[in-house]
Design a protein around this motif. Structure first.
Motif, PDB file in Angstrom:
ATOM      1  N   GLU A 230       0.936  -1.203   0.017  1.00  0.00           N
ATOM      2  CA  GLU A 230       0.022  -0.043   0.062  1.00  0.00           C
ATOM      3  C   GLU A 230       0.952   1.008   0.036  1.00  0.00           C
ATOM      4  O   GLU A 230       1.732   1.462   0.877  1.00  0.00           O
ATOM      5  N   VAL A 231       0.727   2.175  -0.987  1.00  0.00           N
ATOM      6  CA  VAL A 231       1.404   3.433  -0.968  1.00  0.00           C
ATOM      7  C   VAL A 231       0.717   4.236   0.143  1.00  0.00           C
ATOM      8  O   VAL A 231      -0.310   4.626  -0.312  1.00  0.00           O
ATOM      9  N   VAL A 232       1.268   4.604   1.259  1.00  0.00           N
ATOM     10  CA  VAL A 232       0.597   5.434   2.118  1.00  0.00           C
ATOM     11  C   VAL A 232       0.940   7.088   1.668  1.00  0.00           C
ATOM     12  O   VAL A 232       0.264   7.954   2.400  1.00  0.00           O
ATOM     13  N   GLY A 233       1.813   7.180   1.038  1.00  0.00           N
ATOM     14  CA  GLY A 233       2.303   8.785   0.638  1.00  0.00           C
ATOM     15  C   GLY A 233       3.358   8.763  -0.263  1.00  0.00           C
ATOM     16  O   GLY A 233       3.985   7.963  -0.541  1.00  0.00           O
ATOM     17  N   GLU A 234       3.321  10.152  -0.902  1.00  0.00           N
ATOM     18  CA  GLU A 234       4.286  10.555  -1.742  1.00  0.00           C
ATOM     19  C   GLU A 234       5.040  11.616  -1.302  1.00  0.00           C
ATOM     20  O   GLU A 234       4.263  12.623  -1.212  1.00  0.00           O
ATOM     21  N   ALA A 235       6.172  11.654  -1.348  1.00  0.00           N
ATOM     22  CA  ALA A 235       6.960  12.907  -0.974  1.00  0.00           C
ATOM     23  C   ALA A 235       7.917  13.307  -2.285  1.00  0.00           C
ATOM     24  O   ALA A 235       8.248  12.524  -3.298  1.00  0.00           O
ATOM     25  N   THR A 236       7.780  14.702  -2.564  1.00  0.00           N
ATOM     26  CA  THR A 236       8.391  15.309  -3.717  1.00  0.00           C
ATOM     27  C   THR A 236       9.732  15.941  -3.475  1.00  0.00           C
ATOM     28  O   THR A 236      10.493  16.539  -4.463  1.00  0.00           O
ATOM     29  N   ASN A 237      10.295  15.898  -2.276  1.00  0.00           N
ATOM     30  CA  ASN A 237      11.645  16.381  -1.792  1.00  0.00           C
ATOM     31  C   ASN A 237      11.903  15.961  -0.665  1.00  0.00           C
ATOM     32  O   ASN A 237      11.158  15.140   0.222  1.00  0.00           O
ATOM     33  N   GLY A 238      13.222  16.164  -0.340  1.00  0.00           N
ATOM     34  CA  GLY A 238      13.857  15.343   1.030  1.00  0.00           C
ATOM     35  C   GLY A 238      13.086  15.888   2.321  1.00  0.00           C
ATOM     36  O   GLY A 238      12.881  14.906   3.258  1.00  0.00           O
ATOM     37  N   ILE A 239      12.580  17.332   2.414  1.00  0.00           N
ATOM     38  CA  ILE A 239      11.975  17.799   3.621  1.00  0.00           C
ATOM     39  C   ILE A 239      10.679  16.903   3.693  1.00  0.00           C
ATOM     40  O   ILE A 239      10.425  16.561   4.925  1.00  0.00           O
ATOM     41  N   GLU A 240       9.776  17.024   2.642  1.00  0.00           N
ATOM     42  CA  GLU A 240       8.780  16.289   2.773  1.00  0.00           C
ATOM     43  C   GLU A 240       8.877  14.839   3.322  1.00  0.00           C
ATOM     44  O   GLU A 240       8.062  14.231   3.880  1.00  0.00           O
ATOM     45  N   ALA A 241       9.824  14.273   2.503  1.00  0.00           N
ATOM     46  CA  ALA A 241      10.044  12.798   3.105  1.00  0.00           C
ATOM     47  C   ALA A 241      10.322  12.596   4.416  1.00  0.00           C
ATOM     48  O   ALA A 241       9.665  11.696   5.156  1.00  0.00           O
ATOM     49  N   VAL A 242      10.970  13.509   4.939  1.00  0.00           N
ATOM     50  CA  VAL A 242      11.281  13.372   6.499  1.00  0.00           C
ATOM     51  C   VAL A 242      10.042  13.687   7.350  1.00  0.00           C
ATOM     52  O   VAL A 242       9.499  12.998   8.299  1.00  0.00           O
ATOM     53  N   ASP A 243       9.388  14.696   6.889  1.00  0.00           N
ATOM     54  CA  ASP A 243       7.942  14.956   7.573  1.00  0.00           C
ATOM     55  C   ASP A 243       7.105  14.063   7.507  1.00  0.00           C
ATOM     56  O   ASP A 243       6.314  13.336   8.383  1.00  0.00           O
ATOM     57  N   LEU A 244       7.010  13.443   6.074  1.00  0.00           N
ATOM     58  CA  LEU A 244       5.892  12.215   5.886  1.00  0.00           C
ATOM     59  C   LEU A 244       6.103  11.042   6.513  1.00  0.00           C
ATOM     60  O   LEU A 244       5.493  10.441   6.935  1.00  0.00           O
ATOM     61  N   TYR A 245       7.678  10.745   6.680  1.00  0.00           N
ATOM     62  CA  TYR A 245       8.065   9.446   7.526  1.00  0.00           C
ATOM     63  C   TYR A 245       7.553   9.835   9.080  1.00  0.00           C
ATOM     64  O   TYR A 245       6.816   8.542   9.587  1.00  0.00           O
ATOM     65  N   LYS A 246       7.757  10.621   9.519  1.00  0.00           N
ATOM     66  CA  LYS A 246       7.221  10.931  10.967  1.00  0.00           C
ATOM     67  C   LYS A 246       5.744  10.972  11.184  1.00  0.00           C
ATOM     68  O   LYS A 246       5.167  10.137  12.053  1.00  0.00           O
ATOM     69  N   GLU A 247       5.096  11.094  10.244  1.00  0.00           N
ATOM     70  CA  GLU A 247       3.692  11.581  10.188  1.00  0.00           C
ATOM     71  C   GLU A 247       2.897  10.017   9.795  1.00  0.00           C
ATOM     72  O   GLU A 247       1.960   9.635  10.717  1.00  0.00           O
ATOM     73  N   LEU A 248       3.589   9.365   8.951  1.00  0.00           N
ATOM     74  CA  LEU A 248       2.888   8.103   8.310  1.00  0.00           C
ATOM     75  C   LEU A 248       3.333   6.796   9.073  1.00  0.00           C
ATOM     76  O   LEU A 248       2.883   5.846   9.176  1.00  0.00           O
TER      77      LEU A 248
END
Lengths: 153, 122
Positions: free
Chosen positions: B27-45
């Protein structure tokens, strides 16, 4: 597993067109400020992205040219700036060649191999002198340009 | 099957990874388009696995891996690399990334790498 490659071709055309526009704007920025970190980084990333997409779709000439442009920008990044107007002209030529290739993909035309002279020039180490028969002056017509080879020390 | 976060600035690559892994039950739970989003989305998801592109705007994939692992040492991150990025891949692996997949993606290779990484993480 079969991927819908027609869908990815459409995405490639959309994203590549956007990326080429960004490269063009970044080159114009570099014309004003040859050490613009943001512009150098943008061209590097856009070339990298076009390379990956093109390789995924088997557009080998596009992948090869964007790879060379990416490598050249890595050298520019290491140097901290575009060396001179001549190097900027070379980058503009790389952009024009990529634009022509993406247009060919868009029109379902066969992709011609990349101009070996352009590949050779992009691959030449920054700062290496050589005689260039047809370097493009920025904003002007192709003309004969001769650069000095560094003196041996 | 795993909850996956895809980090890549190219929509092309995000869609391709999604199309490869979803039929496998991931299941793809999120998509990040830059490194900052990746870190934030990891924490959230808190996904089970992240596919992380190396070259991204704002914050590189390498920096994002380091930031994620600093706060989540057991995070499973698989790098997405391209030709000529061997040095950066090594840096990411040394920073704690579990494995890497190479563009252009070969679906079987992507599936096998994720499977192996998730099995090792269990």
């Amino acid at each position: 597993m079969g991927l819908d490659m027609a869908k990815y071709r459409r995405i490639f055309l959309e994203e590549s067109t956007e990326h080429l526009g960004e490269i063009s704007r970044a080159l114009l920025d570099l014309e004003k400020e040859m050490a613009s970190v943001a512009a150098i980084d943008t061209i590097f990333r856009m070339a990298h992205s076009i390379k990956s997409m093109a390789a995924s779709l088997g557009y080998d000439p596009v992948a090869e040219l964007s790879h060379r442009l990416e490598d050249r920008m890595e050298g520019v990044r290491a140097a901290g700036r575009v060396r001179d107007v001549e190097e900027l002209g070379l980058l503009f030529r790389g952009l024009e060649a990529l634009e022509a290739m993406v247009a060919a993909v868009s029109e379902d035309q066969p992709l011609a191999p990349v101009d070996p002279g352009l590949i050779e020039e992009l691959g030449r180490p920054a700062g290496a002198g050589a005689e260039r028969d047809t370097a493009m002056a920025v904003g002007g017509e192709p003309k004969k340009v001769r650069t000095q080879s560094p003196s041996p020390r | 099957m795993a909850r996956v976060l895809i980090a890549d600035d190219a929509s092309f690559m995000r869609q391709m990874i999604r199309e490869i892994i979803e039929p496998e039950g991931h299941e793809v739970v999120g998509e990040a388009t830059n490194g900052i989003e990746a870190v934030d989305l990891y924490k959230e998801l808190q996904p089970d696995l992240v596919t992380m592109d190396i070259v991204m705007p704002k914050r590189s994939g390498i920096d994002a891996v380091k930031a994620i692992l600093a706060n989540h040492p057991t995070a499973c991150v698989v790098m997405c690399s391209a030709l000529g990025q061997e040095t950066l891949v090594m840096e990411a692996l040394q920073a704690g990334a579990r494995d890497f997949i190479v563009k252009p993606f070969k679906p079987d290779n992507v599936i096998a790498t994720l499977k192996k990484t998730l099995e090792k993480a269990d």
